[in-house]
Design a protein around this motif. Structure first.
Motif, PDB file in Angstrom:
ATOM      1  N   VAL A 413      22.775  49.218  23.915  1.00 16.83           N
ATOM      2  CA  VAL A 413      24.121  49.598  24.334  1.00 16.83           C
ATOM      3  C   VAL A 413      24.461  50.942  23.695  1.00 16.83           C
ATOM      4  O   VAL A 413      24.452  51.076  22.471  1.00 16.83           O
ATOM      5  CB  VAL A 413      25.159  48.532  23.945  1.00 16.83           C
ATOM      6  N   VAL A 414      24.764  51.922  24.530  1.00 14.16           N
ATOM      7  CA  VAL A 414      25.006  53.288  24.070  1.00 14.16           C
ATOM      8  C   VAL A 414      26.506  53.526  23.924  1.00 14.16           C
ATOM      9  O   VAL A 414      27.277  53.340  24.866  1.00 14.16           O
ATOM     10  CB  VAL A 414      24.403  54.313  25.046  1.00 14.16           C
ATOM     11  N   SER A 415      26.900  53.963  22.746  1.00 14.99           N
ATOM     12  CA  SER A 415      28.272  54.398  22.479  1.00 14.99           C
ATOM     13  C   SER A 415      28.356  55.902  22.703  1.00 14.99           C
ATOM     14  O   SER A 415      27.417  56.516  23.214  1.00 14.99           O
ATOM     15  CB  SER A 415      28.650  54.019  21.044  1.00 14.99           C
ATOM     16  N   ASN A 416      29.472  56.546  22.333  1.00 15.14           N
ATOM     17  CA  ASN A 416      29.531  58.003  22.451  1.00 15.14           C
ATOM     18  C   ASN A 416      30.386  58.604  21.349  1.00 15.14           C
ATOM     19  O   ASN A 416      31.035  57.901  20.574  1.00 15.14           O
ATOM     20  CB  ASN A 416      29.972  58.443  23.845  1.00 15.14           C
ATOM     21  N   SER A 417      30.376  59.938  21.296  1.00  9.80           N
ATOM     22  CA  SER A 417      31.057  60.661  20.221  1.00  9.80           C
ATOM     23  C   SER A 417      32.104  61.620  20.746  1.00  9.80           C
ATOM     24  O   SER A 417      32.492  62.559  20.050  1.00  9.80           O
ATOM     25  CB  SER A 417      30.028  61.439  19.384  1.00  9.80           C
ATOM     26  N   GLY A 418      32.578  61.400  21.984  1.00  4.25           N
ATOM     27  CA  GLY A 418      33.626  62.251  22.512  1.00  4.25           C
ATOM     28  C   GLY A 418      33.091  63.449  23.266  1.00  4.25           C
ATOM     29  O   GLY A 418      31.911  63.536  23.584  1.00  4.25           O
ATOM     30  N   PRO A 419      33.956  64.440  23.530  1.00  2.00           N
ATOM     31  CA  PRO A 419      33.621  65.507  24.465  1.00  2.00           C
ATOM     32  C   PRO A 419      33.027  66.761  23.858  1.00  2.00           C
ATOM     33  O   PRO A 419      32.823  67.734  24.575  1.00  2.00           O
ATOM     34  CB  PRO A 419      34.985  65.821  25.088  1.00  2.00           C
ATOM     35  N   ASP A 420      32.737  66.795  22.545  1.00  4.38           N
ATOM     36  CA  ASP A 420      32.280  68.050  21.969  1.00  4.38           C
ATOM     37  C   ASP A 420      31.334  67.787  20.817  1.00  4.38           C
ATOM     38  O   ASP A 420      31.176  66.648  20.363  1.00  4.38           O
ATOM     39  CB  ASP A 420      33.481  68.880  21.505  1.00  4.38           C
ATOM     40  N   ASP A 421      30.695  68.862  20.333  1.00  6.82           N
ATOM     41  CA  ASP A 421      29.672  68.728  19.298  1.00  6.82           C
ATOM     42  C   ASP A 421      30.235  68.648  17.895  1.00  6.82           C
ATOM     43  O   ASP A 421      29.499  68.429  16.931  1.00  6.82           O
ATOM     44  CB  ASP A 421      28.721  69.927  19.364  1.00  6.82           C
ATOM     45  N   THR A 422      31.549  68.808  17.753  1.00  6.71           N
ATOM     46  CA  THR A 422      32.181  68.755  16.441  1.00  6.71           C
ATOM     47  C   THR A 422      33.653  68.424  16.625  1.00  6.71           C
ATOM     48  O   THR A 422      34.116  68.243  17.753  1.00  6.71           O
ATOM     49  CB  THR A 422      32.016  70.096  15.702  1.00  6.71           C
ATOM     50  N   GLY A 423      34.406  68.323  15.535  1.00 11.89           N
ATOM     51  CA  GLY A 423      35.839  68.091  15.626  1.00 11.89           C
ATOM     52  C   GLY A 423      36.244  66.701  15.169  1.00 11.89           C
ATOM     53  O   GLY A 423      35.407  65.853  14.824  1.00 11.89           O
ATOM     54  N   ALA A 424      37.546  66.447  15.216  1.00 11.33           N
ATOM     55  CA  ALA A 424      38.093  65.204  14.674  1.00 11.33           C
ATOM     56  C   ALA A 424      37.595  63.983  15.437  1.00 11.33           C
ATOM     57  O   ALA A 424      37.245  62.957  14.836  1.00 11.33           O
ATOM     58  CB  ALA A 424      39.624  65.257  14.701  1.00 11.33           C
ATOM     59  N   THR A 425      37.585  64.058  16.772  1.00  8.76           N
ATOM     60  CA  THR A 425      37.106  62.912  17.563  1.00  8.76           C
ATOM     61  C   THR A 425      35.639  62.646  17.279  1.00  8.76           C
ATOM     62  O   THR A 425      35.221  61.490  17.087  1.00  8.76           O
ATOM     63  CB  THR A 425      37.320  63.170  19.058  1.00  8.76           C
ATOM     64  N   PHE A 426      34.842  63.697  17.247  1.00  8.00           N
ATOM     65  CA  PHE A 426      33.413  63.565  16.962  1.00  8.00           C
ATOM     66  C   PHE A 426      33.194  62.902  15.601  1.00  8.00           C
ATOM     67  O   PHE A 426      32.429  61.936  15.482  1.00  8.00           O
ATOM     68  CB  PHE A 426      32.776  64.950  17.011  1.00  8.00           C
ATOM     69  N   ASP A 427      33.860  63.409  14.585  1.00 11.25           N
ATOM     70  CA  ASP A 427      33.682  62.856  13.233  1.00 11.25           C
ATOM     71  C   ASP A 427      34.148  61.403  13.163  1.00 11.25           C
ATOM     72  O   ASP A 427      33.498  60.555  12.525  1.00 11.25           O
ATOM     73  CB  ASP A 427      34.456  63.697  12.222  1.00 11.25           C
ATOM     74  N   GLN A 696      34.126  74.987  21.817  1.00  9.70           N
ATOM     75  CA  GLN A 696      35.232  74.853  20.879  1.00  9.70           C
ATOM     76  C   GLN A 696      34.730  75.007  19.450  1.00  9.70           C
ATOM     77  O   GLN A 696      33.810  74.316  19.030  1.00  9.70           O
ATOM     78  CB  GLN A 696      35.902  73.498  21.061  1.00  9.70           C
ATOM     79  N   ILE A 697      35.352  75.932  18.720  1.00 10.34           N
ATOM     80  CA  ILE A 697      35.015  76.136  17.313  1.00 10.34           C
ATOM     81  C   ILE A 697      35.870  75.245  16.431  1.00 10.34           C
ATOM     82  O   ILE A 697      35.403  74.672  15.454  1.00 10.34           O
ATOM     83  CB  ILE A 697      35.186  77.616  16.933  1.00 10.34           C
ATOM     84  N   LEU A 698      37.154  75.133  16.758  1.00 12.87           N
ATOM     85  CA  LEU A 698      38.025  74.188  16.052  1.00 12.87           C
ATOM     86  C   LEU A 698      39.107  73.714  17.012  1.00 12.87           C
ATOM     87  O   LEU A 698      39.458  74.413  17.964  1.00 12.87           O
ATOM     88  CB  LEU A 698      38.638  74.814  14.794  1.00 12.87           C
ATOM     89  N   THR A 699      39.623  72.510  16.772  1.00 13.94           N
ATOM     90  CA  THR A 699      40.680  71.943  17.604  1.00 13.94           C
ATOM     91  C   THR A 699      41.672  71.213  16.712  1.00 13.94           C
ATOM     92  O   THR A 699      41.321  70.715  15.639  1.00 13.94           O
ATOM     93  CB  THR A 699      40.127  70.952  18.644  1.00 13.94           C
ATOM     94  N   LYS A 700      42.916  71.136  17.179  1.00 17.09           N
ATOM     95  CA  LYS A 700      43.931  70.342  16.489  1.00 17.09           C
ATOM     96  C   LYS A 700      45.092  70.113  17.452  1.00 17.09           C
ATOM     97  O   LYS A 700      45.293  70.895  18.387  1.00 17.09           O
ATOM     98  CB  LYS A 700      44.407  71.044  15.216  1.00 17.09           C
ATOM     99  N   PRO A 701      45.867  69.044  17.261  1.00 15.04           N
ATOM    100  CA  PRO A 701      47.015  68.798  18.145  1.00 15.04           C
ATOM    101  C   PRO A 701      47.981  69.976  18.121  1.00 15.04           C
ATOM    102  O   PRO A 701      48.217  70.580  17.072  1.00 15.04           O
ATOM    103  CB  PRO A 701      47.648  67.534  17.560  1.00 15.04           C
ATOM    104  N   ASN A 702      48.552  70.298  19.286  1.00  9.27           N
ATOM    105  CA  ASN A 702      49.456  71.439  19.356  1.00  9.27           C
ATOM    106  C   ASN A 702      50.257  71.386  20.644  1.00  9.27           C
ATOM    107  O   ASN A 702      49.739  71.020  21.691  1.00  9.27           O
ATOM    108  CB  ASN A 702      48.657  72.746  19.290  1.00  9.27           C
ATOM    109  N   THR A 703      51.534  71.767  20.558  1.00  9.91           N
ATOM    110  CA  THR A 703      52.415  71.825  21.721  1.00  9.91           C
ATOM    111  C   THR A 703      53.214  73.131  21.667  1.00  9.91           C
ATOM    112  O   THR A 703      53.651  73.547  20.591  1.00  9.91           O
ATOM    113  CB  THR A 703      53.388  70.630  21.743  1.00  9.91           C
ATOM    114  N   VAL A 704      53.394  73.742  22.827  1.00 15.65           N
ATOM    115  CA  VAL A 704      54.178  74.968  22.932  1.00 15.65           C
ATOM    116  C   VAL A 704      55.471  74.657  23.678  1.00 15.65           C
ATOM    117  O   VAL A 704      55.447  74.007  24.739  1.00 15.65           O
ATOM    118  CB  VAL A 704      53.381  76.067  23.666  1.00 15.65           C
ATOM    119  N   THR A 705      56.602  75.109  23.147  1.00 16.81           N
ATOM    120  CA  THR A 705      57.909  74.859  23.748  1.00 16.81           C
ATOM    121  C   THR A 705      58.281  76.000  24.697  1.00 16.81           C
ATOM    122  O   THR A 705      58.232  77.177  24.314  1.00 16.81           O
ATOM    123  CB  THR A 705      58.984  74.729  22.659  1.00 16.81           C
ATOM    124  N   THR A 706      58.653  75.648  25.924  1.00 18.73           N
ATOM    125  CA  THR A 706      59.066  76.653  26.905  1.00 18.73           C
ATOM    126  C   THR A 706      60.323  77.370  26.416  1.00 18.73           C
ATOM    127  O   THR A 706      61.278  76.744  25.935  1.00 18.73           O
ATOM    128  CB  THR A 706      59.339  75.996  28.263  1.00 18.73           C
TER     129      THR A 706
END
Length: 833
Positions: A413-427, A696-706
């Motif tokens: 049974v194969v699990s996964n590590s998310g959509p990228d080669d590094t980052g919070a989800t991967f770790d 992606q080199i780095l990612t983090k949650p972020n929102t921009v306000t109109t």
């Protein structure tokens, strides 16, 4: 395209493979000091390489299934298209109707899953032009002398006259006449023989009077392996020629995206729902159709039975991927319906029974009824694909795995590590998989050539006793030879770590040249031709020359040190309108290198990287005003200094996302950008890209306000970048990795009794290389296969300049020196004695 030239090697021109390959004679060790030395260790052999090491990943993207690998020539054969599939589509999309006819959906339908049919109330002519090719127009390709199987489901008594012809009416077949006989749905078949070759054919069905029609189909009789409801022969053969160890299917993003519904009348047979394998088996006319995640309709004519059959036909292990009821690919939703989750877990158990169960079982019986009483022998199954909600995914994965292992303990049974080669989800997911002791973890990444040349040792440090790695999707971000060289260099690291990396597949596999949702791709095609990309040629070389075991080796020689981040600055948006102002680049001491506050009413210093969006100077700011356009980048002010600060003000005025502020833009198309409010205004990132493709080199949650104005600062110090949002440090990175343009691995093929020396030279100069095989006794001659050429070249419909060339070479032995060409992949097979 970046080129890498170690400073101690003199420059030389690349050799195009479109001319005969001049194979270099061996170089005397005393004559030239080698640039590189490959030394085999004293151990007789290293890690065992599994037969499943390299495989293929198939997803219905780029019209890879309908209009591609699936050999059906009629588009919208069952009149099921609708506006859910794509704007403006309906039940007659793909058809031209002359006469009284209308798409009908009532209780006289063919079956509950095939809901639409065509009611013809008098004499009429129905014409289908096949699948769309914007460059040539929709067309069906036929070949003189080939036979084509026509079939239709009909209800009522009428005479049908069927023929193939050109757009202007010239006949391409003798007419076929079919008399329908009864007012119950019945299937009728016949054969058309092409009287001429054409890539612009049409299929017409003329009716003598009132009749109900559904599932109008035209198939080449000559499908791959002669299978009914089979595969387009040239495409299937190109896949088979790879000799893949496995086939991963059916995706990809289309597996776990869409609505999470059961397929039943209570839900009104919803479209745009996640892929469910039970929709795709049994008689073709009873299979569902669905909105494809990639923007078109998928008929499921190519379904799980066909995937299993094709895997068996090419000697590959089938590896299905099931939805985990957590969406990925930017949707980020998880089910809260426990009953629905349990139903999907049961579907997973039923799938294993369908693949492996006896004919006396419920699902084994259905497999047998489809023509395959013998079990397919499936050993591996994957749950989920690129989920970016790690906790929700993990909770569901454990439930799937527990149920599968309880009933089928030998299934991997194969699990996964998310959509990228590094980052919070991967770790997060790797930590969970390691602690849990998962069988295998699926990694995905699409990165620049430089990333692949900088990360050859990625798996050297992985835990040898932890979960094994399935590299289910990877590619360098273009289809040029240099991308393929970078991939080849990386693949030597995969083989060297064959005790950890058990499977790997380039992605995606197929792309219709006129219907592309994703690039790069391995095999390209139009309605009648197909060709392999440069990556196809490299993948084929590796997959046909894997070997059984790794011979431990080490290498010494020049590497490329990182360079400071220099280049133009840029501004962009992604489905967003925004205003930028007070753009300035300064030295650390405050000296101004560039400044534009747009108060003069123009933007003369800015040019479009791609002509997209609408940029205007308005009210003293530089505004991009469209909200439906992606990647609107403009650039200015090439910065040649290594230390500088790039500052500006940014205001979002409307749209789905936020800001894209670029720097280090090169003429090659390489760049960096700070992405704020990305992924539907949920995430920020720094991405490194080539043209439109990015890692992606780095990612983090972020929102921009109109409507809010933000002060942005990008501080560059050589290879180190620090980002400030409203005066507060937001993040940073140091792109200081060493590039290794020379890579190698040696494997042993015990069956043939050969060593395979694999050398990748991804630079513009030849590499004089000493190869020391220790005390191994080998032949004096060997077989050398080389792929080389201009690193900016690519294979296209009109020409395939990048192809392998094979020759016999001499002067070999336990130690020898050879010159490997610039920009090349070289495989040298040497008999052992």
């Amino acid at each position: 395209m970046p080129r890498f030239t170690p400073t101690r090697i003199a420059g030389a021109a690349a050799v195009l493979v479109s001319i005969p390959l001049a194979v270099s004679p061996p170089v005397a060790a005393s004559a030239v000091e080698p640039d590189y030395t490959i030394t085999a260790g004293p151990q007789p052999t290293g890690a065992t390489i599994p037969k499943s090491m390299y495989g293929v990943f198939f997803e219905d993207i780029n019209y890879a299934a309908d209009g591609g690998l699936y050999a059906e020539l009629v588009r919208n054969r069952s009149f099921e298209f609708n506006g859910t599939d794509a704007a403006g589509w309906n039940g007659l999309t793909g058809w031209t109707v002359a006469g009284p006819a209308a798409v009908t959906n009532d209780d006289q339908r063919l079956n509950e899953r095939n809901r639409n049919y065509l009611t013809v109330s008098g004499a009429a002519t129905l014409t289908n032009a096949g699948f769309p090719s914007p460059s040539t127009g929709s067309a069906i390709a036929v070949k003189k002398g080939d036979r084509y199987v026509f079939s239709v489901w009909a209800r009522a008594q009428a005479t049908l006259t069927i023929e193939m012809h050109t757009a202007d009416g010239a006949a391409l077949s003798a007419p076929l006449t079919i008399a329908t006989r009864t007012d119950t749905w019945s299937k009728y078949t016949g054969t058309l023989t092409a009287t001429a070759t054409s890539d612009a054919a049409r299929l017409s069905v003329k009716t003598s009077g009132a009749v109900k029609l559904d599932e109008i189909s035209l198939f080449p009789r000559d499908t791959y392996k002669g299978r009914a409801n089979g595969l387009r022969k040239d495409l299937a053969q190109k896949v088979a020629d790879l000799k893949p160890g496995f086939v991963r299917f059916p995706g990809g993003c289309l597996v776990n995206t869409g609505s999470m519904y059961a397929y039943d009348a209570a839900n009104n047979y919803p479209r745009a729902r996640s892929y469910q394998w039970k929709d795709t088996v049994g008689p073709v006319e009873t299979r569902a159709t669905n909105k494809n995640f990639w923007g078109y309709n998928q008929t499921y004519g190519l379904g799980y039975y066909e995937y299993f059959q094709f895997s068996e036909d090419i000697g590959a292990m089938p590896l299905p991927v099931l939805p985990a009821l957590v969406t990925g690919c930017g949707q980020n939703r998880a089910t809260v319906d426990e009953a629905l989750l349990q139903r999907h877990i049961q579907d997973a158990l039923d799938l294993i029974e369908y693949a492996n169960g006896p004919v006396t079982s419920t699902w084994g019986k259905l497999r047998a009824q489809s023509g395959h009483p013998k079990p397919f022998g499936m050993t591996t199954i994957a749950v989920g694909n690129e989920e970016n909600l790690p906790n929700e995914y993990w909770a569901n994965f454990l439930k799937f795995e527990s149920a599968i292992k309880a009933k089928y303990p030998d299934i991997t049974v194969v699990s996964n590590s998310g959509p990228d080669d590094t980052g919070a989800t991967f770790d997060n997911l790797w930590a969970k998989n390691r602690e849990h002791g998962s069988d295998m973890v699926d990694e995905h990444y699409y990165n620049s050539p430089s990333w692949f040349l900088q990360n050859n040792a990625r798996y050297d440090s992985y835990d040898r006793n932890g979960p094994k790695v399935f590299l289910g999707e990877y590619a360098s971000l273009d289809n040029k030879l240099f991308n393929s060289l970078a991939e080849a260099a990386y693949m030597t690291g995969l083989e060297r770590n064959a005790d950890v990396v058990k499977m790997a597949s380039y992605a995606p596999l197929l792309a219709h040249v006129d219907n592309v949702q994703w690039k790069p791709d391995m095999i390209w095609f139009d309605n009648d031709e197909s060709w392999g990309s440069t990556s196809y040629q490299v993948q084929k070389l590796f997959m046909n020359n894997v070997g059984d075991r790794v011979v431990p080796t080490s290498v010494s020689g020049a590497v490329v040190q990182p360079k400071p981040i220099t280049g133009a600055i840029g501004l962009s948006t992604w489905r967003t309108a925004a205003v930028y102002d007070d753009v300035k680049v300064t030295r650390p001491d405050g000296t101004v290198l560039y400044s534009d506050d747009f108060t003069d009413g123009n933007a003369d210093g800015w040019t479009a990287v791609q002509p997209r969006g609408t940029w205007t100077v308005t009210n003293g700011g530089y505004a991009q005003t469209t909200t439906d356009t992606e990647d609107t980048m403009v650039k200015a002010a090439t910065i040649g200094e290594s230390d500088y600060d790039y500052t500006l003000k940014a205001t979002k005025t409307a749209g789905a996302e936020g800001f894209l502020v670029a720097f280090g833009i090169q003429e090659t198309g390489q760049f960096y950008w700070w992405n704020l409010g990305g992924w539907n205004n949920t995430q920020g990132a720094v991405e490194k890209g080539v043209t439109s493709a990015k890692e992606q080199i780095l990612t983090k949650p972020n929102t921009v306000t109109t409507g809010k104005t933000y002060d942005l600062k990008i501080q560059v110090r050589g290879t180190k970048v620090t980002l400030f949002l409203d005066g507060v440090e937001w993040g940073g990175f140091d792109d200081n990795q060493v590039t290794e343009p020379f890579a190698q691995v040696v494997t042993e093929d015990t069956k043939s009794g050969e060593l395979i020396v694999k050398v990748v030279n991804a630079q513009d100069t030849p590499a004089v290389t000493k190869v020391d095989l220790g005390n191994r006794k080998v032949a004096r001659t060997g077989r050398l296969t080389v792929i080389t050429g201009d690193p900016g070249e690519q294979n296209t419909r009109s020409a395939e300049p990048i192809l392998p060339r094979t020759s016999t070479v001499s002067g070999l032995g336990s130690s020898f020196t050879r010159e490997f060409p610039a920009n090349s992949v070289s495989f040298l097979r040497i008999k052992t004695r």
